[in-house]
Design a protein around this motif. Structure first.
Motif, PDB file in Angstrom:
ATOM      1  N   TYR A 187      -1.730   3.563   4.690  1.00  0.00           N
ATOM      2  CA  TYR A 187      -2.217   2.379   5.393  1.00  0.00           C
ATOM      3  C   TYR A 187      -2.930   2.776   6.691  1.00  0.00           C
ATOM      4  O   TYR A 187      -2.393   3.512   7.520  1.00  0.00           O
ATOM      5  CB  TYR A 187      -1.077   1.403   5.716  1.00  0.00           C
ATOM      6  N   THR A 229      -7.194  -2.589   1.422  1.00  0.00           N
ATOM      7  CA  THR A 229      -6.283  -1.786   0.611  1.00  0.00           C
ATOM      8  C   THR A 229      -6.599  -0.321   0.865  1.00  0.00           C
ATOM      9  O   THR A 229      -7.758   0.092   0.802  1.00  0.00           O
ATOM     10  CB  THR A 229      -6.454  -2.087  -0.888  1.00  0.00           C
ATOM     11  N   CYS A 260       0.827  -1.208   0.000  1.00  0.00           N
ATOM     12  CA  CYS A 260       0.000   0.000   0.000  1.00  0.00           C
ATOM     13  C   CYS A 260       0.861   1.257   0.000  1.00  0.00           C
ATOM     14  O   CYS A 260       0.609   2.212  -0.756  1.00  0.00           O
ATOM     15  CB  CYS A 260      -0.934   0.012   1.212  1.00  0.00           C
TER      16      CYS A 260
END
Length: 296
Positions: free
Chosen positions: A262, A288, A192
């Motif tokens: 994240y 995600t 990510c």
């Protein structure tokens, strides 16, 4: 599950105590973790000297003086605790409480070091971790390693090699990067982060980063550099320490405080001039986090 930087942090924390130490006794308090422990593990390891500790992907490797290597995978909640001089301390303010309950102490290394006796305790409440013992010379054929891709650090990871593996793939880029056959040890958190740094959407088809000639597109060159940078910074900071993962000495890693996307759902994107908002989607059962405004 701990990612590569967390495992490297554990390795660096254990190495000063374990490297060169004699395993006087390996105490096994149960016959299995996620899988059964190797047959006669205690007898085969006790009395051996530890030459050093290394890491491959998310696996911790303890090399012994007889050519054998003890493999350890931490799973969801596994950790090592160092006990020396009758004391076991876990300094620091923890993001989440860490297990010190002895009923979850499953494997104990009784070591003899130059500074005296030391115990290294493997604690794992959920028992998703596992251990194995194999001959080091047969490492490349071991089931855990034979299909692994290059490490995300060093010269092994190159845009050209990655292009050959991504060519023609219609799979979403995020899912492709989580394939351990593509890059070893790269996990959800740092994929990510690397995609955000590269301004690439996790939903983008992986094959679009490869030219028709088979050469890497400029975006893939940028992505490779971003992967290297985010992993290196996480290791330097001591790992993300998300949930119940901490460093071997009990202190908390601080890279978690600098995550750009994240676990940042609903927050403004940090890309200068973007003005977008971080969103969370689910891909293959995993969260995600990305900015749809600047990641294309």
């Amino acid at each position: 599950m701990p990612e590569l930087p967390e495992v490297e942090t554990v390795r660096r924390g254990l190495e000063p105590v374990m490297a060169g130490a004699l395993i006087e006794r390996l105490e096994l308090r149960r016959p299995d973790l996620r899988f059964p422990l190797p047959d006669a593990l205690s007898e085969r390891v006790s009395g051996r000297r530890i030459l050093g500790l290394s890491r491959r992907a998310k696996y911790l490797l303890i090399d012994l003086d007889n050519g054998w290597t003890l493999l350890s995978h931490l799973g969801m909640s596994g950790s090592f605790r160092i006990e020396e001089g009758g004391q076991s301390e876990m300094p620091g303010e923890f993001h989440h409480a860490r297990s010190k309950d002895e009923k979850h102490d499953h494997v104990v290394f009784h070591l003899v070091t130059g500074q005296g006796p030391v115990r290294v305790v493997y604690n794992d409440p959920r028992r998703f971790g596992f251990m194995d013992l194999f001959e080091r010379r047969e490492m490349e054929s071991h089931p855990a390693f034979r299909d692994l891709g290059p490490e995300p650090l060093g010269n092994a990871l190159q845009a050209g090699g990655l292009a050959a593996r991504l060519a023609g793939k219609s799979q979403p880029l995020k899912g492709a990067l989580l394939d351990q056959r593509l890059i070893a040890g790269l996990g959800n958190i740092y994929v990510c982060e690397a995609l955000w740094r590269s301004h690439l959407s996790p939903l983008r088809k992986a094959g679009t980063l490869v030219r028709k000639s088979g050469r890497p597109a400029p975006q893939l060159e940028t992505l490779v550099e971003a992967i290297r940078a985010v992993i290196a910074e996480a290791i330097e900071a001591g790992g993300s320490s998300l949930r119940d993962h901490i460093q071997t000495d009990g202190s908390l890693g601080y890279f978690q405080h600098s995550f750009a996307v994240y676990d940042q759902e609903g927050k403004p994107c940090r890309t200068e001039g973007c003005g977008g908002t971080v969103e969370r989607i689910v891909q293959s059962g995993r969260s995600t986090f990305y900015c749809p405004s600047c990641q294309k």
